[in-house]
Design a protein around this motif. Structure first.
Motif, mmCIF file in Angstrom:
data_model
loop_
_atom_site.group_PDB
_atom_site.id
_atom_site.type_symbol
_atom_site.label_atom_id
_atom_site.label_comp_id
_atom_site.label_asym_id
_atom_site.label_seq_id
_atom_site.Cartn_x
_atom_site.Cartn_y
_atom_site.Cartn_z
ATOM 1 N N GLU A 58 63.717 43.886 36.915
ATOM 2 C CA GLU A 58 63.254 44.901 37.871
ATOM 3 C C GLU A 58 61.762 44.751 38.144
ATOM 4 O O GLU A 58 61.314 44.802 39.299
ATOM 5 N N GLN A 59 60.982 44.551 37.084
ATOM 6 C CA GLN A 59 59.534 44.351 37.272
ATOM 7 C C GLN A 59 59.264 43.066 38.048
ATOM 8 O O GLN A 59 58.346 43.002 38.865
ATOM 9 N N THR A 60 60.059 42.022 37.764
ATOM 10 C CA THR A 60 59.873 40.735 38.450
ATOM 11 C C THR A 60 60.134 40.873 39.949
ATOM 12 O O THR A 60 59.377 40.351 40.773
ATOM 13 N N VAL A 61 61.203 41.588 40.283
ATOM 14 C CA VAL A 61 61.520 41.794 41.701
ATOM 15 C C VAL A 61 60.405 42.592 42.381
ATOM 16 O O VAL A 61 59.914 42.212 43.459
ATOM 17 N N ALA A 62 59.956 43.669 41.728
ATOM 18 C CA ALA A 62 58.900 44.508 42.322
ATOM 19 C C ALA A 62 57.618 43.701 42.511
ATOM 20 O O ALA A 62 56.965 43.771 43.562
ATOM 21 N N PRO B 271 60.665 39.100 53.643
ATOM 22 C CA PRO B 271 59.744 38.902 52.509
ATOM 23 C C PRO B 271 60.086 37.666 51.666
ATOM 24 O O PRO B 271 59.195 37.057 51.066
ATOM 25 N N TYR B 272 61.359 37.293 51.649
ATOM 26 C CA TYR B 272 61.762 36.106 50.869
ATOM 27 C C TYR B 272 61.106 34.838 51.428
ATOM 28 O O TYR B 272 60.841 33.893 50.682
ATOM 29 N N ASP B 273 60.825 34.824 52.754
ATOM 30 C CA ASP B 273 60.161 33.660 53.359
ATOM 31 C C ASP B 273 58.807 33.406 52.701
ATOM 32 O O ASP B 273 58.431 32.258 52.451
ATOM 33 N N ALA B 274 58.077 34.487 52.432
ATOM 34 C CA ALA B 274 56.750 34.349 51.828
ATOM 35 C C ALA B 274 56.847 33.755 50.424
ATOM 36 O O ALA B 274 55.980 33.002 49.989
ATOM 37 N N LEU B 275 57.920 34.091 49.693
ATOM 38 C CA LEU B 275 58.080 33.581 48.324
ATOM 39 C C LEU B 275 58.511 32.121 48.321
ATOM 40 O O LEU B 275 58.083 31.329 47.481
ATOM 41 N N MET B 276 59.345 31.736 49.272
ATOM 42 C CA MET B 276 59.788 30.332 49.333
ATOM 43 C C MET B 276 58.636 29.413 49.754
ATOM 44 O O MET B 276 58.638 28.232 49.427
ATOM 45 N N HIS B 277 57.661 29.979 50.485
ATOM 46 C CA HIS B 277 56.594 29.148 51.046
ATOM 47 C C HIS B 277 55.889 28.309 49.987
ATOM 48 O O HIS B 277 55.499 27.173 50.223
ATOM 49 N N ARG B 278 55.738 28.880 48.802
ATOM 50 C CA ARG B 278 55.016 28.171 47.747
ATOM 51 C C ARG B 278 55.768 26.908 47.296
ATOM 52 O O ARG B 278 55.171 25.943 46.822
ATOM 53 N N PHE B 279 57.092 26.949 47.403
ATOM 54 C CA PHE B 279 57.898 25.831 46.897
ATOM 55 C C PHE B 279 58.423 24.946 48.026
ATOM 56 O O PHE B 279 58.541 23.740 47.871
ATOM 57 N N GLU B 280 58.769 25.572 49.151
ATOM 58 C CA GLU B 280 59.386 24.844 50.255
ATOM 59 C C GLU B 280 58.759 25.349 51.554
ATOM 60 O O GLU B 280 59.381 26.138 52.287
ATOM 61 N N GLY C 296 58.937 34.971 35.798
ATOM 62 C CA GLY C 296 58.268 35.838 36.783
ATOM 63 C C GLY C 296 58.397 35.330 38.209
ATOM 64 O O GLY C 296 57.771 35.856 39.113
ATOM 65 N N GLN C 297 59.231 34.291 38.417
ATOM 66 C CA GLN C 297 59.286 33.680 39.742
ATOM 67 C C GLN C 297 60.604 33.881 40.453
ATOM 68 O O GLN C 297 61.669 33.777 39.857
ATOM 69 N N ILE C 298 60.492 34.119 41.750
ATOM 70 C CA ILE C 298 61.650 34.231 42.629
ATOM 71 C C ILE C 298 61.368 33.359 43.853
ATOM 72 O O ILE C 298 60.221 33.246 44.272
ATOM 73 N N GLY C 299 62.409 32.709 44.368
ATOM 74 C CA GLY C 299 62.213 31.870 45.566
ATOM 75 C C GLY C 299 62.224 30.385 45.259
ATOM 76 O O GLY C 299 61.914 29.569 46.111
ATOM 77 N N THR C 300 62.625 30.021 44.028
ATOM 78 C CA THR C 300 62.514 28.626 43.600
ATOM 79 C C THR C 300 63.811 27.838 43.759
ATOM 80 O O THR C 300 63.822 26.651 43.495
#
Ligand code: ZN
Length: 506
Positions: A132-136, A151-160, A418-422
């Protein structure tokens, strides 16, 4: 000379990140368990030093001056590309408050410990508060980084970089439509002979055989080495020192063999980056703060999958190399035909565990993770409802009933860091590998080499079209230059359809 001064600063950022990678390699291969707590602090300190140097006032003055200095050059010149990448990275990092980074580091270290216990006890409820903390936290990250649609686009940007929910949706739909009927049809077909894969294979022979196959595809051990680990990985400290690791199961030889070929594929990418790019932004991920020459995680995965699957699991490869395998393992493989071996290493059987899955069902493990992460991030799925949603996806895609959380949503390490979008990069890598391999194989010299056990022409094609460019071009720019079009799932779907239709006589 401002451009030169900026490049020297970027060289120092690259040096710090490479030093961090050495400590990380050591932690995952050699370090005694007692070193973990102080090592985590050393890694965190080096990450802070690299970021602070990148965004320092002095660096930004150098950047302002360098921009003026290169302004009259061609827009796609190496100089302007590098300066633009430094500008983009500094802007990116300045949007993320230090407080937020600090919280992610803290969450990552507690998360690992909580996850390990939760997984051992197969107890998702124990891990749920961390998730829950990781998602927030990732939602906060997405908001400060910024995004156009999701918002998921912003998280994927770092990896892809450039990948979005909008671009993934039709890609996934095509893969499901193309591949699900094949998975279903195989379920009714007889199983291949498997007994010989689980015989006793001594570990030192597995290491030697994996190393031999990695060398056969062109991995340069003068600038590399192979070590043992729990979770295999490749890491580079510039193109001149690119290391791989593999893991061993005494009673399941393919794990180390294909692990070594997969990581060797990653290593070929890093060893092939143009030497002129060493210590420059073209061999440094300034957004992810990682010393790497590959342009995205998906592009990197395309190279590992290409050598592991398209080359290493092909019938032509074993027509040539099965006699090498029999020489290494006369007792284990003496009574086995090349046809039996080829069928066994390509068996399709839906399972619960992503890292153990076969080539055909692998992408379903990825698609379900990406779809659930996206819903967690936009709030349409709550963490408390995740187990039910996970198990429903596994049933829909793989036809299986998940027996417990350890074999379900607690199996991957990713969320605990702590990572999402990988996750999307694994499937993008598969699709990209299919596209590159189709084009490469249309060259008669490369095709003849594959039949004859000579991989120099294929490696040369990848070096020329992908490896040497480092981070100069985006993933899709590389694909367009190499194949004439951006990411396209059709060659990959066609490759899997043909391979499994033949294997299972569908
Ligand atoms: Zn990989």
């Amino acid at each position: 000379m401002s451009y030169g001064a900026l490049l020297e600063t970027m060289g120092q950022v690259n040096d710090v990140l490479n030093a961090k990678s050495v400590l990380s390699w050591d932690a995952r291969t050699m370090m005694p368990p007692g070193g973990a707590v102080t090592r985590a602090k050393q890694l965190a300190t080096l990450a802070v030093i690299a970021r602070d140097l990148l965004v320092a006032d002095s660096t930004r003055s150098q950047l302002d001056a360098a921009e003026a200095e290169v302004a009259s050059m061609e827009s796609d010149s190496i100089e302007r590309t590098m300066v633009a990448q430094v500008r983009e990275a500094i802007d990116y990092h300045l949007r993320i408050p230090a407080k937020l980074l600090h919280r992610r580091t803290e969450l990552g270290s507690t998360g690992q410990t909580v996850w390990q216990t939760a997984r051992a006890n197969s107890d998702f409820a124990a891990f749920a508060p961390i998730l829950e903390q990781t998602v927030a936290l990732n939602r906060e990250m997405a908001d400060v980084i910024g995004y156009a649609d999701h918002p998921y686009d912003a998280l994927m940007h770092r990896f892809e970089p450039g990948e979005t929910v909008a671009s993934l949706t039709p890609l996934f739909a095509r893969l499901k439509e193309g591949l699900l009927p094949i998975v279903r049809a195989i379920a009714d077909r007889p199983e291949p002979r498997m007994d010989f894969l689980t015989r006793a294979y001594p570990e030192d022979q597995q290491l030697a055989f994996g190393r031999l196959m990695a060398q056969k595809v062109g991995y340069d051990l003068n600038r590399g080495r192979v070590d043992k680990t729990v979770h295999p990985f490749e890491v580079s400290f510039t193109r001149n020192d690119v290391r791989i690791t593999t893991r061993f199961n005494k009673n399941h030889m393919p794990m180390s063999l294909f692990g070594a070929m997969h990581e060797a594929g990653h290593a070929l990418y890093e060893q092939g980056v143009d030497d002129a790019y060493t210590r420059t932004p073209l061999a440094t991920d300034l957004i992810g703060l990682y010393a790497v020459g590959g342009v995205s995680f998906g592009a990197h995965e395309s190279q590992s999958r290409l050598w592991e699957n398209h080359v290493g699991r092909a019938r032509a490869f074993w027509d040539i190399h099965f006699k090498d395998a029999q020489e290494f393992y006369p007792e284990q493989l003496g009574d086995v035909s090349v046809d039996e071996f080829y069928r066994a290493i390509n068996r399709c059987k839906p399972g619960f565990i992503r890292v153990e899955s076969d080539e055909l069902t692998y992408d379903f493990h990825i698609m379900l993770r990406v779809e659930l992460e996206r819903q967690l991030v936009d709030g349409s799925l709550k963490v408390k409802d995740l187990p039910e949603a996970w198990n429903a996806c596994v049933k829909a895609y793989l036809g299986l009933d998940v027996p417990n959380d350890a074999q379900g949503l607690l199996q991957d390490v990713h969320w605990s860091s702590g990572q999402i979008g990988t996750f999307c990069n694994y499937t993008i890598g598969n699709v990209m590998a299919g596209q590159l391999f189709e084009t490469a194989k249309s060259d008669p010299v490369i095709a003849a080499g594959l039949e004859a056990g000579n991989y120099e022409a294929l490696r040369g094609y990848m070096a020329e079209n992908i490896h040497q460019h480092g981070r100069r071009y985006s993933r899709d720019e590389l694909l367009i230059r190499a194949t004439g079009r951006a990411l396209d799932p059709e060659p990959y779907v066609a490759y899997l359809t043909k391979k499994y239709t033949e294997l299972y006589a569908l």
